[in-house]
Write an enzyme that holds these catalytic residues in place. Structure first.
Site, PDB file in Angstrom:
ATOM      1  N   ASN A 133      -5.815  12.235   0.747  1.00 48.98           N
ATOM      2  CA  ASN A 133      -4.878  11.420   1.528  1.00 48.98           C
ATOM      3  C   ASN A 133      -5.686  10.555   2.491  1.00 48.98           C
ATOM      4  OD1 ASN A 133      -2.016  10.828   2.097  1.00 48.98           O
ATOM      5  ND2 ASN A 133      -2.481  11.600   4.133  1.00 48.98           N
ATOM      6  N   ARG A 156       0.867  -1.178   0.000  1.00 52.25           N
ATOM      7  CA  ARG A 156       0.000   0.000   0.000  1.00 52.25           C
ATOM      8  C   ARG A 156       0.906   1.231   0.000  1.00 52.25           C
ATOM      9  NH1 ARG A 156       2.401   1.835   3.667  1.00 52.25           N
ATOM     10  NH2 ARG A 156       0.949   3.548   3.748  1.00 52.25           N
ATOM     11  N   ALA A 209       0.634   5.044  -2.369  1.00 53.62           N
ATOM     12  CA  ALA A 209       0.451   5.297  -3.801  1.00 53.62           C
ATOM     13  C   ALA A 209       1.683   4.964  -4.652  1.00 53.62           C
ATOM     14  CB  ALA A 209       0.011   6.743  -4.017  1.00 53.62           C
ATOM     15  N   ASP A 242      -2.370  10.662  -2.011  1.00 54.42           N
ATOM     16  CA  ASP A 242      -2.720   9.616  -2.965  1.00 54.42           C
ATOM     17  C   ASP A 242      -3.176  10.189  -4.295  1.00 54.42           C
ATOM     18  OD1 ASP A 242      -2.927   6.623  -1.685  1.00 54.42           O
ATOM     19  OD2 ASP A 242      -3.055   8.179  -0.176  1.00 54.42           O
TER      20      ASP A 242
END
Length: 348
Positions: free
Chosen positions: A250, A51, A53, A240
């Site tokens: 985010n 995980r 981005a 993100d």
């Protein structure tokens, strides 16, 4: 940067496949998986084995290599048609992180330029490795640029995990914290636990302890009170997806931090590579927000923590309006008090 502040790599390529550190098992267990097909990579992204981005984009790029290996060995000249289904599967794994689509766009460009009869693995692997290497270099540059904004021995607060576990290595917001700590610009690091997946407690605290950087863990709901005490001069987070005006998506909880920081006069920094900017979105209202399973809120460690029959609202992200952000730090430069016009400098 001394080696002790940059030792962790969550994504790596091996000849057998993509090697991922299972972030769901930290900090209790340090377990690595070697994935040999693109569907496994897509599932690992969805289930949050990997995980963050940038790390998602890198893992997906390596997933394309695995998909091409399978498609070419099975059909030869028909590999491009089969590969597109795998690309779509990877792209659907998580909708909010723009780096996923950005990395796959780069991989698609390589696919497009290759002859139908040509084995694509070498060219695609070279591009995936470039994406990985560029991310680490960008993180180090952002670490330097972000550190330049911090004066004195500051206290900082961070949310979720934005370090080596979330990137190709070194980190975005945590990269700034790593670099600034090594330069004596940071005296204390506070980390939100980050419900419901507890990335701050399980991952950020683990990373900082591994690298010898003191960390104080707090409950998410304690953050506004902590800001009021005057021990924090900067909130430093990742992203993100960032819209063209600077609105930033985010991990859920980031919006509340930004509001509290502005109220208490605490500086707010977003650190992300330019690949996180979605220039097609004029503002954050159009950023797709992933809704995750209610079980993540209703249970903890597989055990129910809520009354039977209770429902849950579980957005994975929220959106911070640009006017709450003091600086967006990218590898191409820093945008202070972001607006549409000020963000355009990054296009150059």
């Amino acid at each position: 940067m001394s080696a002790e502040h940059d030792r962790i790599r969550a994504v790596a390529w091996t000849e057998a496949g993509v090697r991922l550190l299972d972030q769901r098992r930290l900090p209790q267990e340090e377990i690595y998986w070697t994935l040999t097909c693109s569907s496994e990579v897509a599932q690992a992204i969805t289930k949050m084995v990997v995980r963050g981005a940038p790390a998602i984009g890198i893992a997906a790029a390596y997933g394309v290599v695995l998909a091409a290996r399978t498609c070419f060995s099975g059909t030869g000249s028909g590999w491009k048609r089969l590969l597109e289904a795998d690309l779509c599967n990877l792209e659907a794994a998580r909708p909010t992180a723009i780096n996923l689509a950005w990395a796959l766009t780069r991989m698609r460009a390589i696919v497009h330029d290759l002859p139908d009869h040509h084995d694509p693995e070498i060219a695609l692997l070279a591009e995936a490795r470039r994406i990985h290497k560029e991310d680490i270099a960008a993180n180090r540059r952002m670490g330097e640029l972000g550190t330049a904004l911090i004066e004195g021995a500051a206290g900082v607060l961070t949310h979720c995990n934005t370090g080596s576990l979330a990137t190709g290595g070194f980190g975005t917001a945590l990269g700034v914290i790593r670099h600034a700590y090594s330069k004596g610009r940071i005296a204390k690091v506070f980390a939100d636990e980050t419900r419901p997946w507890l990335q701050g407690a399980r991952l950020t605290a683990w990373e900082l302890v591994q690298d010898g950087i003191p960390v104080v863990l707090i409950a998410d709901s304690a953050a506004p009170y902590l800001l009021r005490q005057g021990e924090v001069q900067w909130v430093i987070i990742g992203a993100d997806r960032i819209a063209a005006n600077g609105d930033t998506a985010n991990k859920i909880g980031s919006y509340g931090l930004a509001v509290a920081a502005r109220y208490h006069g605490v500086h707010f920094m977003v650190v992300a590579p330019t690949s996180t900017i979605d220039w097609h979105l004029s503002d954050g209202t159009s950023i797709p927000i992933e809704q995750r399973p209610p079980e993540e809120v209703l249970t903890l460690g597989g055990k129910a923590i809520a009354a039977a029959g209770a429902e849950a609202y579980n957005p994975a992200f929220d959106v911070i309006p640009a006017h709450f952000i003091d600086a967006i730090v990218t590898e191409r430069g820093v945008v202070c008090q972001p607006t549409h016009e000020r963000m355009k400098v990054l296009l150059g």
